[in-house]
Design a protein around this motif. Structure first.
Motif, PDB file in Angstrom:
ATOM      1  N   ARG A 197      44.377  83.081   4.025  1.00 56.47           N
ATOM      2  CA  ARG A 197      43.564  84.013   3.239  1.00 56.47           C
ATOM      3  C   ARG A 197      42.885  85.031   4.152  1.00 56.47           C
ATOM      4  NH1 ARG A 197      39.475  81.246  -0.582  1.00 56.47           N
ATOM      5  NH2 ARG A 197      39.227  83.438  -1.224  1.00 56.47           N
ATOM      6  N   ALA A 198      42.447  84.585   5.319  1.00 56.63           N
ATOM      7  CA  ALA A 198      41.835  85.519   6.267  1.00 56.63           C
ATOM      8  C   ALA A 198      42.852  86.581   6.702  1.00 56.63           C
ATOM      9  CB  ALA A 198      41.289  84.770   7.481  1.00 56.63           C
ATOM     10  N   VAL A 199      44.073  86.155   6.983  1.00 56.03           N
ATOM     11  CA  VAL A 199      45.121  87.093   7.392  1.00 56.03           C
ATOM     12  C   VAL A 199      45.405  88.089   6.264  1.00 56.03           C
ATOM     13  CG1 VAL A 199      47.586  87.279   7.932  1.00 56.03           C
ATOM     14  CG2 VAL A 199      46.187  85.558   9.077  1.00 56.03           C
TER      15      VAL A 199
ATOM     16  N   LEU B 112      42.865  93.568  15.887  1.00 55.78           N
ATOM     17  CA  LEU B 112      41.708  94.405  15.587  1.00 55.78           C
ATOM     18  C   LEU B 112      40.841  93.825  14.481  1.00 55.78           C
ATOM     19  CD1 LEU B 112      43.137  98.060  15.544  1.00 55.78           C
ATOM     20  CD2 LEU B 112      41.429  97.176  17.125  1.00 55.78           C
ATOM     21  N   LYS B 113      41.457  93.196  13.489  1.00 53.40           N
ATOM     22  CA  LYS B 113      40.749  92.847  12.258  1.00 53.40           C
ATOM     23  C   LYS B 113      40.295  91.392  12.159  1.00 53.40           C
ATOM     24  CE  LYS B 113      40.258  94.772   8.810  1.00 53.40           C
ATOM     25  NZ  LYS B 113      39.025  95.352   8.231  1.00 53.40           N
ATOM     26  N   LEU B 114      40.933  90.495  12.880  1.00 49.04           N
ATOM     27  CA  LEU B 114      40.556  89.087  12.786  1.00 49.04           C
ATOM     28  C   LEU B 114      39.461  88.746  13.782  1.00 49.04           C
ATOM     29  CD1 LEU B 114      43.962  87.188  12.467  1.00 49.04           C
ATOM     30  CD2 LEU B 114      42.159  87.308  10.723  1.00 49.04           C
ATOM     31  N   GLU B 115      38.545  87.869  13.366  1.00 52.96           N
ATOM     32  CA  GLU B 115      37.601  87.329  14.334  1.00 52.96           C
ATOM     33  C   GLU B 115      38.360  86.485  15.353  1.00 52.96           C
ATOM     34  OE1 GLU B 115      34.506  85.206  12.352  1.00 52.96           O
ATOM     35  OE2 GLU B 115      33.540  87.023  11.586  1.00 52.96           O
ATOM     36  N   ARG B 116      37.903  86.522  16.589  1.00 56.57           N
ATOM     37  CA  ARG B 116      38.607  85.817  17.651  1.00 56.57           C
ATOM     38  C   ARG B 116      38.571  84.312  17.416  1.00 56.57           C
ATOM     39  NH1 ARG B 116      36.349  90.320  20.073  1.00 56.57           N
ATOM     40  NH2 ARG B 116      37.843  91.594  21.247  1.00 56.57           N
TER      41      ARG B 116
ATOM     42  N   PHE C  10      36.103  99.170   7.689  1.00 57.05           N
ATOM     43  CA  PHE C  10      36.506  98.491   8.922  1.00 57.05           C
ATOM     44  C   PHE C  10      35.528  97.372   9.268  1.00 57.05           C
ATOM     45  CE2 PHE C  10      37.295  97.803  13.412  1.00 57.05           C
ATOM     46  CZ  PHE C  10      38.674  97.774  13.431  1.00 57.05           C
ATOM     47  N   GLY C  11      36.069  96.321   9.819  1.00 54.86           N
ATOM     48  CA  GLY C  11      35.272  95.168  10.224  1.00 54.86           C
ATOM     49  C   GLY C  11      36.173  93.962  10.346  1.00 54.86           C
ATOM     50  N   ARG C  12      35.760  92.997  11.132  1.00 49.15           N
ATOM     51  CA  ARG C  12      36.590  91.811  11.343  1.00 49.15           C
ATOM     52  C   ARG C  12      36.434  90.823  10.188  1.00 49.15           C
ATOM     53  NH1 ARG C  12      38.925  91.354  16.413  1.00 49.15           N
ATOM     54  NH2 ARG C  12      38.139  92.833  17.962  1.00 49.15           N
ATOM     55  N   VAL C  13      37.524  90.102   9.919  1.00 43.76           N
ATOM     56  CA  VAL C  13      37.558  89.092   8.869  1.00 43.76           C
ATOM     57  C   VAL C  13      37.648  87.722   9.526  1.00 43.76           C
ATOM     58  CG1 VAL C  13      38.795  88.235   6.840  1.00 43.76           C
ATOM     59  CG2 VAL C  13      38.720  90.696   7.312  1.00 43.76           C
TER      60      VAL C  13
ATOM     61  N   ASN D 117      33.860  84.442   6.144  1.00 39.14           N
ATOM     62  CA  ASN D 117      33.921  85.439   5.076  1.00 39.14           C
ATOM     63  C   ASN D 117      34.672  84.913   3.861  1.00 39.14           C
ATOM     64  OD1 ASN D 117      34.433  87.388   7.844  1.00 39.14           O
ATOM     65  ND2 ASN D 117      32.695  87.858   6.509  1.00 39.14           N
ATOM     66  N   ILE D 118      35.730  84.163   4.113  1.00 43.15           N
ATOM     67  CA  ILE D 118      36.530  83.594   3.026  1.00 43.15           C
ATOM     68  C   ILE D 118      35.717  82.579   2.241  1.00 43.15           C
ATOM     69  CG2 ILE D 118      38.624  82.292   2.499  1.00 43.15           C
ATOM     70  CD1 ILE D 118      39.114  85.138   3.524  1.00 43.15           C
ATOM     71  N   ARG D 119      34.928  81.784   2.947  1.00 41.99           N
ATOM     72  CA  ARG D 119      34.159  80.731   2.307  1.00 41.99           C
ATOM     73  C   ARG D 119      33.003  81.263   1.462  1.00 41.99           C
ATOM     74  NH1 ARG D 119      33.904  76.852   7.707  1.00 41.99           N
ATOM     75  NH2 ARG D 119      36.060  76.064   7.575  1.00 41.99           N
ATOM     76  N   THR D 120      32.453  82.393   1.870  1.00 48.48           N
ATOM     77  CA  THR D 120      31.229  82.877   1.220  1.00 48.48           C
ATOM     78  C   THR D 120      31.456  84.039   0.256  1.00 48.48           C
ATOM     79  OG1 THR D 120      30.791  84.379   3.098  1.00 48.48           O
ATOM     80  CG2 THR D 120      29.789  82.171   3.166  1.00 48.48           C
ATOM     81  N   ASN D 121      32.660  84.637   0.266  1.00 52.95           N
ATOM     82  CA  ASN D 121      32.932  85.798  -0.586  1.00 52.95           C
ATOM     83  C   ASN D 121      33.997  85.453  -1.614  1.00 52.95           C
ATOM     84  OD1 ASN D 121      33.460  88.279  -1.770  1.00 52.95           O
ATOM     85  ND2 ASN D 121      33.266  89.396   0.165  1.00 52.95           N
ATOM     86  N   PRO D 122      33.592  85.223  -2.862  1.00 50.67           N
ATOM     87  CA  PRO D 122      34.565  84.818  -3.881  1.00 50.67           C
ATOM     88  C   PRO D 122      35.501  85.955  -4.303  1.00 50.67           C
ATOM     89  CG  PRO D 122      32.413  85.173  -4.877  1.00 50.67           C
ATOM     90  CD  PRO D 122      32.230  85.297  -3.381  1.00 50.67           C
ATOM     91  N   ASP D 123      35.192  87.192  -3.931  1.00 57.80           N
ATOM     92  CA  ASP D 123      36.021  88.335  -4.337  1.00 57.80           C
ATOM     93  C   ASP D 123      37.243  88.527  -3.461  1.00 57.80           C
ATOM     94  OD1 ASP D 123      34.275  88.998  -6.425  1.00 57.80           O
ATOM     95  OD2 ASP D 123      32.987  90.135  -5.060  1.00 57.80           O
ATOM     96  N   MET D 124      37.298  87.829  -2.337  1.00 51.47           N
ATOM     97  CA  MET D 124      38.441  87.976  -1.451  1.00 51.47           C
ATOM     98  C   MET D 124      39.650  87.239  -2.008  1.00 51.47           C
ATOM     99  SD  MET D 124      36.991  87.820   2.445  1.00 51.47           S
ATOM    100  CE  MET D 124      36.374  89.314   3.190  1.00 51.47           C
ATOM    101  N   TYR D 125      40.851  87.758  -1.643  1.00 55.30           N
ATOM    102  CA  TYR D 125      42.090  87.126  -2.106  1.00 55.30           C
ATOM    103  C   TYR D 125      42.168  85.696  -1.601  1.00 55.30           C
ATOM    104  CZ  TYR D 125      43.941  91.719  -3.513  1.00 55.30           C
ATOM    105  OH  TYR D 125      44.153  92.931  -4.130  1.00 55.30           O
TER     106      TYR D 125
END
Length: 382
Positions: free
Chosen positions: A50-52, A193-197, A367-370, A374-382
């Protein structure tokens, strides 16, 4: 009515603009397709996948604009090219469109149910939606370089004598694999660029490094094919660059190695293949130094050079014919009318900067890292 730009100049401008649109599509939608292709391999858990997916969820639809613009521009500026390629490559285009349809459906439906099998199947659907178009686009470019089996009669009616399987030859498959490596590198550097390390970030960088090496090797093999293979066409005699659009008025002959003659005639054209090799090298350096921006920039630069090399090699030929070389489509013989090209250019001068400005603004805002959090706390994400 006398127009400010002559017919020859407008034809060259629109030849270059088609290249710009294709490069824009490959760079912008390329990382979308690259991310989708990498999805089942770089992410192991559902949260990782989901993060990807959410690294491209906010922008992938906007990136499709380049695909639509490219197709529309070919239709309006180069009607003969559109007629031959979109009818002759119909089944290939059908495969591309069907696989691309899987992307929006996959994004929307994947997380609708919690079942592992459900989500895993949609993950592979997204993979198909990224891998298949990338491969077919590369195979199509290979067929442009090797020629298409069509002819034009005296009334300019098109006869195409090829089939879907005939599009796949050793050279065109090489071009397809080059396209896949190019897009996977673009997708991997975008994930950088977009994923947290973390673990997914490391896997993406590893796959990107492998894709970068593969791209350099495959691109080199492609140049060897052009030099030593039985590939190439050349224009013989004079053709009026500002003459009426009629492909039958030019004389073209097959000539092995002819795709490299432009580099001897116009040495500045070597910029394209040099950039095509230098870009992936810069991307590899960026990956090694953990500089994601350098890696993505190098990958994008490589796309510019590789696609630019195709145009530089073939100019002024756009699509050669293997059945009747004199039916080949040229910049000087296959365009729309003088007035059409001029009016389209005026529209492009107004609208293209707007598209670029809006796109830049969207990427700046979004722009910002995912990360997993973020997946756990944001229900609007895919």
């Amino acid at each position: 009515m006398e127009l400010p730009l002559d017919y020859q100049t407008l034809r060259v401008i629109w030849w270059a603009l088609i290249g710009v649109l294709l490069i824009g599509f490959a760079i912008m939608d390329g990382f979308d397709m690259g991310v989708a292709t990498l999805l089942p391999f770089v992410a192991k858990t559902d949260e990782e996948r989901r993060a990807v997916i959410n690294t491209i969820s906010a922008t992938w639809e906007g990136n499709q604009v380049w695909f639509i613009l490219g197709g529309g521009a070919i239709f309006a500026a180069w009607p003969f090219v559109y007629a031959v390629s979109f009818s002759g490559f119909y089944l290939a285009m059908f495969v591309v469109l069907m696989s691309m349809i899987l992307r929006p459906v996959g994004f929307k439906y994947r997380s609708k149910r919690p079942g592992k099998a459900w989500r895993r199947n949609w993950d592979w659907a997204l993979f198909i939606g990224g891998f298949v178009p990338t491969l077919v686009f590369g195979v199509a470019i290979g067929n442009v370089l090797s020629g298409a089996p069509f002819r034009l009669d005296s009334d300019l009616r098109i006869t195409y004598e090829g089939g879907l399987l005939g599009l796949f030859t050793p050279f065109t498959v090489l071009c397809g694999l080059t396209s896949v490596a190019m897009v996977v590198l673009q997708g991997a550097t975008w994930l950088g660029l977009k994923l947290e390390r973390g673990e997914v970030h490391k896997r993406a960088m590893t796959y990107g490094f492998v894709a970068g090496i593969a791209l350099i090797v495959l691109f080199a093999f492609g140049f060897m094919f052009l030099k030593f293979g039985n590939l190439g066409y050349q224009l013989t005699g004079d053709v009026a660059a500002s003459g009426v659009s009629n492909p039958r008025r030019a004389e073209v002959v097959p000539a092995a190695g002819a795709w490299l003659t432009n580099y001897a005639t116009y040495p500045w054209m070597w910029i394209a293949p040099i950039v095509g090799f230098a870009g992936p090298v810069l991307a590899l350096i960026g990956l090694k130094l953990k500089s994601e921006a350098l890696a993505f920039g190098g990958s994008s630069l490589g796309i510019f050079g590789i696609i630019g090399s195709v145009g530089a090699s073939m100019f002024p030929i756009i699509l050669p014919s293997t059945l009747d070389a004199n039916s080949s489509l040229l910049v000087w013989t296959a365009s729309s009318s003088h007035m059409t090209l001029f009016v389209m250019l005026l529209v492009t001068v107004v609208l293209l900067p707007m598209v670029l400005a809006y796109t830049a603004w969207v990427y700046k805002v979004l722009f910002g890292r995912v990360g997993i959090q973020n997946i756990r706390t944001n229900p609007d994400m895919y």
